[in-house]
Scaffold this motif. Structure first.
Motif, PDB file in Angstrom:
ATOM      1  N   LEU A  78      98.811  21.889 -27.897  1.00 33.48           N
ATOM      2  CA  LEU A  78     100.092  22.198 -27.270  1.00 33.48           C
ATOM      3  C   LEU A  78     100.551  23.619 -27.580  1.00 33.48           C
ATOM      4  N   THR A  79     100.189  24.139 -28.739  1.00 32.18           N
ATOM      5  CA  THR A  79     100.637  25.479 -29.121  1.00 32.18           C
ATOM      6  C   THR A  79     100.092  26.563 -28.200  1.00 32.18           C
ATOM      7  N   GLN A  80      98.970  26.340 -27.565  1.00 26.75           N
ATOM      8  CA  GLN A  80      98.411  27.364 -26.679  1.00 26.75           C
ATOM      9  C   GLN A  80      99.211  27.531 -25.388  1.00 26.75           C
ATOM     10  N   TYR A  81     100.096  26.586 -25.102  1.00 23.10           N
ATOM     11  CA  TYR A  81     100.876  26.655 -23.873  1.00 23.10           C
ATOM     12  C   TYR A  81     102.262  27.263 -24.070  1.00 23.10           C
ATOM     13  N   GLY A  82     102.689  27.454 -25.303  1.00 20.81           N
ATOM     14  CA  GLY A  82     104.027  27.986 -25.555  1.00 20.81           C
ATOM     15  C   GLY A  82     105.049  26.872 -25.593  1.00 20.81           C
ATOM     16  N   GLU A  83     106.307  27.249 -25.738  1.00 24.12           N
ATOM     17  CA  GLU A  83     107.354  26.252 -25.907  1.00 24.12           C
ATOM     18  C   GLU A  83     108.389  26.282 -24.791  1.00 24.12           C
ATOM     19  N   LYS A  84     108.149  27.009 -23.739  1.00 24.42           N
ATOM     20  CA  LYS A  84     109.126  27.085 -22.667  1.00 24.42           C
ATOM     21  C   LYS A  84     108.514  26.583 -21.369  1.00 24.42           C
ATOM     22  N   ALA A  85     109.133  25.568 -20.800  1.00 25.35           N
ATOM     23  CA  ALA A  85     108.667  25.030 -19.526  1.00 25.35           C
ATOM     24  C   ALA A  85     109.271  25.873 -18.407  1.00 25.35           C
ATOM     25  N   ASP A  86     108.469  26.168 -17.420  1.00 22.37           N
ATOM     26  CA  ASP A  86     108.936  26.995 -16.312  1.00 22.37           C
ATOM     27  C   ASP A  86     109.533  26.126 -15.220  1.00 22.37           C
ATOM     28  N   CYS A  87     110.423  25.233 -15.624  1.00 19.21           N
ATOM     29  CA  CYS A  87     111.103  24.380 -14.663  1.00 19.21           C
ATOM     30  C   CYS A  87     112.354  23.825 -15.321  1.00 19.21           C
ATOM     31  N   SER A  88     113.211  23.260 -14.525  1.00 19.17           N
ATOM     32  CA  SER A  88     114.391  22.601 -15.082  1.00 19.17           C
ATOM     33  C   SER A  88     113.965  21.256 -15.649  1.00 19.17           C
ATOM     34  N   GLU A  89     114.853  20.616 -16.367  1.00 19.21           N
ATOM     35  CA  GLU A  89     114.537  19.300 -16.927  1.00 19.21           C
ATOM     36  C   GLU A  89     114.266  18.308 -15.803  1.00 19.21           C
ATOM     37  N   ARG A  90     115.048  18.404 -14.747  1.00 19.50           N
ATOM     38  CA  ARG A  90     114.855  17.535 -13.581  1.00 19.50           C
ATOM     39  C   ARG A  90     113.495  17.807 -12.939  1.00 19.50           C
ATOM     40  N   GLY A  91     113.159  19.097 -12.836  1.00 14.20           N
ATOM     41  CA  GLY A  91     111.870  19.486 -12.279  1.00 14.20           C
ATOM     42  C   GLY A  91     110.707  19.004 -13.136  1.00 14.20           C
ATOM     43  N   TYR A  92     110.920  18.959 -14.449  1.00 13.52           N
ATOM     44  CA  TYR A  92     109.903  18.453 -15.363  1.00 13.52           C
ATOM     45  C   TYR A  92     109.543  17.009 -15.018  1.00 13.52           C
ATOM     46  N   PHE A  93     110.539  16.171 -14.842  1.00 14.29           N
ATOM     47  CA  PHE A  93     110.280  14.764 -14.541  1.00 14.29           C
ATOM     48  C   PHE A  93     109.646  14.593 -13.166  1.00 14.29           C
ATOM     49  N   ARG A  94     110.072  15.404 -12.217  1.00 19.46           N
ATOM     50  CA  ARG A  94     109.432  15.354 -10.898  1.00 19.46           C
ATOM     51  C   ARG A  94     107.974  15.794 -10.979  1.00 19.46           C
ATOM     52  N   SER A  95     107.717  16.831 -11.747  1.00 24.29           N
ATOM     53  CA  SER A  95     106.343  17.309 -11.915  1.00 24.29           C
ATOM     54  C   SER A  95     105.479  16.257 -12.596  1.00 24.29           C
ATOM     55  N   GLN A  96     106.038  15.563 -13.583  1.00 25.39           N
ATOM     56  CA  GLN A  96     105.285  14.495 -14.252  1.00 25.39           C
ATOM     57  C   GLN A  96     104.915  13.389 -13.258  1.00 25.39           C
ATOM     58  N   ASN A  97     105.845  13.021 -12.402  1.00 27.42           N
ATOM     59  CA  ASN A  97     105.557  11.976 -11.406  1.00 27.42           C
ATOM     60  C   ASN A  97     104.483  12.425 -10.420  1.00 27.42           C
ATOM     61  N   ARG A  98     104.574  13.661  -9.940  1.00 28.71           N
ATOM     62  CA  ARG A  98     103.550  14.185  -9.019  1.00 28.71           C
ATOM     63  C   ARG A  98     102.184  14.215  -9.700  1.00 28.71           C
ATOM     64  N   LEU A  99     102.178  14.656 -10.950  1.00 28.03           N
ATOM     65  CA  LEU A  99     100.926  14.750 -11.698  1.00 28.03           C
ATOM     66  C   LEU A  99     100.317  13.373 -11.923  1.00 28.03           C
ATOM     67  N   LEU A 100     101.133  12.384 -12.212  1.00 31.85           N
ATOM     68  CA  LEU A 100     100.640  11.025 -12.405  1.00 31.85           C
ATOM     69  C   LEU A 100      99.969  10.521 -11.123  1.00 31.85           C
ATOM     70  N   LYS A 101     100.580  10.771  -9.984  1.00 34.14           N
ATOM     71  CA  LYS A 101      99.989  10.365  -8.704  1.00 34.14           C
ATOM     72  C   LYS A 101      98.685  11.125  -8.439  1.00 34.14           C
ATOM     73  N   LYS A 102      98.656  12.398  -8.783  1.00 31.35           N
ATOM     74  CA  LYS A 102      97.452  13.202  -8.579  1.00 31.35           C
ATOM     75  C   LYS A 102      96.307  12.691  -9.448  1.00 31.35           C
ATOM     76  N   VAL A 103      96.587  12.411 -10.718  1.00 30.46           N
ATOM     77  CA  VAL A 103      95.551  11.903 -11.614  1.00 30.46           C
ATOM     78  C   VAL A 103      95.077  10.534 -11.128  1.00 30.46           C
ATOM     79  N   ALA A 104      95.997   9.695 -10.650  1.00 30.53           N
ATOM     80  CA  ALA A 104      95.612   8.379 -10.117  1.00 30.53           C
ATOM     81  C   ALA A 104      94.660   8.542  -8.931  1.00 30.53           C
ATOM     82  N   ALA A 105      94.955   9.488  -8.054  1.00 30.12           N
ATOM     83  CA  ALA A 105      94.080   9.728  -6.903  1.00 30.12           C
ATOM     84  C   ALA A 105      92.711  10.236  -7.355  1.00 30.12           C
ATOM     85  N   MET A 106      92.707  11.133  -8.334  1.00 25.07           N
ATOM     86  CA  MET A 106      91.441  11.674  -8.826  1.00 25.07           C
ATOM     87  C   MET A 106      90.626  10.595  -9.553  1.00 25.07           C
ATOM     88  N   LEU A 107      91.311   9.700 -10.244  1.00 24.43           N
ATOM     89  CA  LEU A 107      90.609   8.586 -10.884  1.00 24.43           C
ATOM     90  C   LEU A 107      90.028   7.635  -9.848  1.00 24.43           C
TER      91      LEU A 107
END
Length: 173
Positions: free
Chosen positions: A91-120
């Motif tokens: 985790l340290t290689q990515y830094g400590e600042k997310a380039d999105c709002s907190e709301r955007g973080y949760f939306r990005s997590q949901n999109r990523l979960l769907k993407k990983v599900a499709a790739m699986l």
């Protein structure tokens, strides 16, 4: 669509080789001590064979995720590392600042979960494949049940401090 199986696989991904090794050790011990087992030889052989299948499935899903994770964008890998993998060194290689709002973080997590599900699913790991492969595997079954019952916070240790900060509205990236 139900993505709890993907979450289970993501939570255990960093530990899959260790889990497969533990299953292998248990399998070997079970085979060596099979003369002590109660029941017929067929039942013992069937139990040993089912453990071999679980071990192979663990290795197969690890291989699939090992192809998927590096192919993701840096931000997506950060999101996986932060939420599911929780490896502090990585985790340290990515830094400590997310380039999105907190709301955007949760939306990005949901999109990523769907993407990983499709790739699986492209690699042969749909929800039904997961249920067939790991439905009787107690650790995964318990994690899946916890996710289904809304107890996801029990699967990962609580952070001692917030690991990232989010970009505020109006703040430049």
């Amino acid at each position: 669509m139900n993505y709890e199986y993907v979450k289970v696989l993501l939570y255990v991904y960093p530990r899959l080789p260790e889990i497969a090794e533990a299953v292998s050790a248990g399998l070997e011990n079970g085979a060596l001590l099979s003369y002590r087992a109660k029941g017929s030889a067929f039942d013992v052989a069937e139990a040993i064979a089912s453990e071999v299948i679980v071990k192979r499935n663990l290795e197969a899903v690890h291989a699939a995720l090992s192809e998927i994770v590096p192919s993701l964008a840096r931000e997506e890998r950060f999101l996986l590392e932060y939420k599911y993998f929780r490896r502090k060194r990585e985790l340290t290689q990515y830094g400590e600042k997310a380039d999105c709002s907190e709301r955007g973080y949760f939306r990005s997590q949901n999109r990523l979960l769907k993407k990983v599900a499709a790739m699986l699913s492209v690699r042969g790991w749909t929800e039904s494949d997961y249920a067939e492969a790991f439905g009787d595997f107690s650790p995964f079954r318990k994690m899946y049940a916890a996710l289904r019952n809304g107890r996801e916070r029990k699967l990962a240790a609580k952070r001692s401090r917030r690991g990232i900060t989010f970009r505020c509205a109006g703040e430049e990236a």
